[in-house]
Enzyme design. Structure first.
Site, PDB file in Angstrom:
ATOM      1  N   GLU A 249       0.854  -1.189   0.000  1.00  0.00           N
ATOM      2  CA  GLU A 249       0.000   0.000   0.000  1.00  0.00           C
ATOM      3  C   GLU A 249       0.884   1.231   0.000  1.00  0.00           C
ATOM      4  O   GLU A 249       2.000   1.192   0.514  1.00  0.00           O
ATOM      5  CB  GLU A 249      -0.872   0.029   1.264  1.00  0.00           C
ATOM      6  CG  GLU A 249      -1.944  -1.024   1.287  1.00  0.00           C
ATOM      7  CD  GLU A 249      -2.854  -0.874   2.521  1.00  0.00           C
ATOM      8  OE1 GLU A 249      -2.925   0.222   3.106  1.00  0.00           O
ATOM      9  OE2 GLU A 249      -3.466  -1.883   2.886  1.00  0.00           O
ATOM     10  N   LYS A 251       2.402   4.355   1.469  1.00  0.00           N
ATOM     11  CA  LYS A 251       2.561   4.778   2.861  1.00  0.00           C
ATOM     12  C   LYS A 251       2.444   6.299   2.882  1.00  0.00           C
ATOM     13  O   LYS A 251       3.378   7.020   2.540  1.00  0.00           O
ATOM     14  CB  LYS A 251       3.910   4.328   3.402  1.00  0.00           C
ATOM     15  CG  LYS A 251       4.074   4.653   4.874  1.00  0.00           C
ATOM     16  CD  LYS A 251       5.359   4.053   5.409  1.00  0.00           C
ATOM     17  CE  LYS A 251       5.458   4.177   6.909  1.00  0.00           C
ATOM     18  NZ  LYS A 251       5.388   5.540   7.390  1.00  0.00           N
TER      19      LYS A 251
HETATM   20  P1  AMP Z   1       6.133   4.656  11.017  1.00  0.00           P
HETATM   21  O1  AMP Z   1       5.417   5.799  11.699  1.00  0.00           O
HETATM   22  O2  AMP Z   1       7.265   5.095  10.155  1.00  0.00           O
HETATM   23  O3  AMP Z   1       6.457   3.564  11.985  1.00  0.00           O
HETATM   24  O4  AMP Z   1       5.095   4.001  10.013  1.00  0.00           O
HETATM   25  C1  AMP Z   1       3.861   3.524  10.431  1.00  0.00           C
HETATM   26  C2  AMP Z   1       2.808   4.550  10.137  1.00  0.00           C
HETATM   27  O5  AMP Z   1       2.601   4.721   8.756  1.00  0.00           O
HETATM   28  C3  AMP Z   1       1.432   4.158  10.615  1.00  0.00           C
HETATM   29  O6  AMP Z   1       1.281   4.374  11.984  1.00  0.00           O
HETATM   30  C4  AMP Z   1       0.537   5.056   9.810  1.00  0.00           C
HETATM   31  O7  AMP Z   1       0.394   6.293  10.478  1.00  0.00           O
HETATM   32  C5  AMP Z   1       1.338   5.326   8.556  1.00  0.00           C
HETATM   33  N1  AMP Z   1       0.718   4.815   7.311  1.00  0.00           N
HETATM   34  C6  AMP Z   1       0.640   5.506   6.157  1.00  0.00           C
HETATM   35  N2  AMP Z   1       0.051   4.791   5.195  1.00  0.00           N
HETATM   36  C7  AMP Z   1      -0.270   3.590   5.734  1.00  0.00           C
HETATM   37  C8  AMP Z   1      -0.899   2.418   5.235  1.00  0.00           C
HETATM   38  N3  AMP Z   1      -1.318   2.317   3.967  1.00  0.00           N
HETATM   39  N4  AMP Z   1      -1.071   1.382   6.102  1.00  0.00           N
HETATM   40  C9  AMP Z   1      -0.651   1.452   7.381  1.00  0.00           C
HETATM   41  N5  AMP Z   1      -0.045   2.548   7.907  1.00  0.00           N
HETATM   42  C10 AMP Z   1       0.148   3.611   7.098  1.00  0.00           C
END
Ligand code: AMP
Length: 583
Positions: A249, A251
């Site tokens: 997906e 991100k």
């Molecule tokens: P990180 O904050 O770098 O650990 O990445 C995880 C975060 O990415 C999640 O908590 C979401 O806020 C964000 N995110 C963005 N797009 C997605 C997606 N398609 N699926 C899940 N999380 C996503």
């Protein structure tokens, strides 16, 4: 139960650094606690009066607290303030003050847990002007009857500084030992992950034992602890870890929101704080896009430029918090799109234990996508090349990278856990720009919202002297004054074309085209690969050109320059490469 029992447990916990000992002290206290007040005791141990998601703040200012100590002790305020300046810890000050208390009261009563709790709740619920004094007096009343050690913890709790290192995880250990045995720890944790109210969990356990946990269910209005992702360094590695195939997906780079939709909508942050007030537009958009009655969904909220349609850095959303403008203006000026990526509950059904693909289908069926509510882009593949292409598209679309998600039968939503069912991949293909560039407008997109009837954004190009062509590199919509915006159509009128100019190379189709004539100075945040722009196409990577992200007009019309004096494609390629090296 006397508050002194809590105070002495807190003291023992404060005096050790060993987690096991902390757990033992907690277990001992829990075992001694009557079941009727189990929830209250658990809240007080954590220095709370309710679970965090209820957003109930004690909000007592340090000054008020010092005044309350003065009232309760008769010791001059200045002296107390001086003590505070010296120690910096209200707890130590309160304890000291109580030891030296001058007003020997004949009518001192022992503090009970119930009294402490209900006083704090009352204090928290007294809001508005003129209540500060009242709250202070209520607190002074507690101190009046407090022993020195009790005063230490009461005062820290009052100013929300009761951080003794009792992590949720330690409490969960203690609860499973006190009411079952350690092997049942996972059950307790699962209950807490879907219903993060430690008081409620403790009470159910005290009243009904481990089997009581079955009645703890996902509930609309009670946030579920977020599922988190692991990280790996390459797409092939990710695909292998996922068993040969995965869902990728986009991100999105925004703010995670868990939305609880019923007749009304409540929005929670990743840290379970209520954010409904900040995003009334998201709440409304979700309610109208949702086809069912009740749901809990998750998505990323991303600010967009309504004129270019491009995503903006998520920091833009902070305008919502700053309230520099009114919230209403902030909502209008900084619109956001919610990209939904999961559904955890739908019309009476807990979906968290269903596999990912089923949840995804349910999500798609439950919503009508709109301008403001979309479903995250996804590609299911086992081919690293296809995944890489998808990743490039994601970056180009303003995303941070991709999130790979397991599509296996056991790909449940693991509330509160970080694991390999989700793997993030955000290798940085972007580099920061430190210098301005001079670009040539080659077309314009009509505006929306406040810019209706005017140009919303200009399509900007760099010059490629080898081909004698103008190659597009960004859509420019920021940095213009109202006056600029008013004047743009007039300025460009002599240059307007119906069709693309022969010396313009573009994959985008603006609403009007221009003869390349003007030069504008632009400052961007970074340069990234992009299949949508033609600048340096294929030079860094097959199938991709370069784009300037988050471009802003500096206000400088480079009237001294002809379009062929604009920044060249080569320069932009070089900037991209050089900045990669600096990283
Ligand atoms: P990180 O904050 O770098 O650990 O990445 C995880 C975060 O990415 C999640 O908590 C979401 O806020 C964000 N995110 C963005 N797009 C997605 C997606 N398609 N699926 C899940 N999380 C996503």
């Amino acid at each position: 139960m006397l508050y002194s029992e809590i105070a002495s447990t807190l003291k023992k916990i404060e005096d050790t650094t060993k987690r096991l000992e902390m757990t033992d002290h907690l277990v001992e206290l829990l075992k001694r606690t009557d079941r009727e007040i189990m929830d209250i005791v658990v809240y007080l141990i954590q220095g709370k009066i309710a679970p965090d998601f209820e957003g109930i703040e004690l909000g007592i200012a340090e000054k008020s607290l010092l005044k309350a100590l003065h009232m309760a002790s008769g010791i001059p305020y200045d002296e107390i303030e001086e003590l505070y300046i010296r120690h910096g810890d209200v707890g130590i000050v309160a304890e000291d003050v109580m030891k030296r208390k001058k007003q020997m009261s004949l009518f001192s009563e022992d503090l009970t847990v119930e009294r402490v709790y209900s006083t704090f709740r009352e204090i928290a619920h007294k809001e508005g002007k003129g209540t500060q004094d009242l709250r202070m007096k209520m607190l002074a009343n507690l101190f009046h009857d407090a022993k020195p050690l009790e005063a230490r913890y009461l005062s820290r709790m009052a100013v929300s500084r009761l951080r003794l290192g009792i992590a949720d995880m330690t409490l969960l250990d203690a609860l499973s030992i006190a009411f079952g045995d350690k092997s049942e720890r996972e059950r307790v944790e699962r209950a807490y992950n879907i219903f993060p109210d430690m008081g409620r969990i403790a009470k159910v356990l005290a009243e009904k034992g481990m089997d009581g946990l079955d009645e703890i269910r996902i509930t609309v209005g009670v946030p579920i602890r977020a599922m988190l992702a692991e990280r790996l360094r390459s797409l092939p590695e990710i695909i292998e870890k996922m068993g040969g195939k995965a869902a990728f997906e986009y991100k999105y780079d925004g703010i995670r929101i868990q939305a609880h939709i019923s007749d009304d909508v409540r929005l929670f942050s990743r840290h379970l704080e209520d954010m409904t007030e900040q995003f009334p537009d998201v709440a409304e958009a979700l309610r109208s896009a949702f086809r069912g009655k009740e749901a809990i969904v998750e998505g990323e909220t991303v600010p967009v430029d309504i004129n270019t349609g491009e995503m903006l850095p998520f920091q833009v959303v902070s305008h919502r918090r700053g309230r520099k403008y009114g919230l209403k203006e902030a909502v209008e000026d900084y619109p956001v799109v919610m990209f939904l990526f999961d559904v955890l509950y739908l019309d009476g059904k807990d979906l968290t234990l269903m596999p990912y693909l089923k949840r995804r289908d349910a999500l798609r069926e439950a919503f009508d996508v709109s301008d403001r509510v979309k479903i995250s882009e996804v590609l299911i593949t086992g081919d690293p090349k296809a995944a890489e292409e998808f990743f490039n598209e994601a970056i180009d679309g303003g995303c941070e990278g991709v999130m790979a998600k397991s599509i296996s039968e056991d790909s449940i939503y693991r509330a509160g856990a970080r694991g390999f069912l989700w793997i993030k991949y955000k290798k940085d293909y972007r580099s920061e720009m430190s210098d301005t560039v001079d670009l040539v407008p080659v077309g314009a997109f009509m505006g929306r919202g406040r810019r209706a009837g005017k140009y919303g954004a200009l399509l900007m190009a760099a010059y490629n002297p080898d081909r004698d062509m103008f190659e597009t590199v960004c859509k420019l919509g920021s940095g213009f004054t109202d006056e600029d915006l008013e004047n743009l159509p007039k300025i460009f009128e002599p240059d307007v074309l119906k069709e693309r100019h022969a010396r313009v190379d573009s994959k985008m189709e603006p609403d009007v085209w221009f003869v390349p004539n003007h030069v504008l100075e632009v400052l961007g945040a970074e340069i990234s690969l992009s299949p949508n722009h033609t600048c340096g196409y294929g030079q860094i990577k097959e199938g991709a050109g370069l784009a300037i992200r988050f471009p802003r007009f500096t206000g400088n019309w480079r009237e001294d320059r002809g379009p062929e004096d604009a920044t060249t494609t080569h320069e932009i390629v070089r900037m991209y490469e050089m900045q990669k090296k600096v990283e």
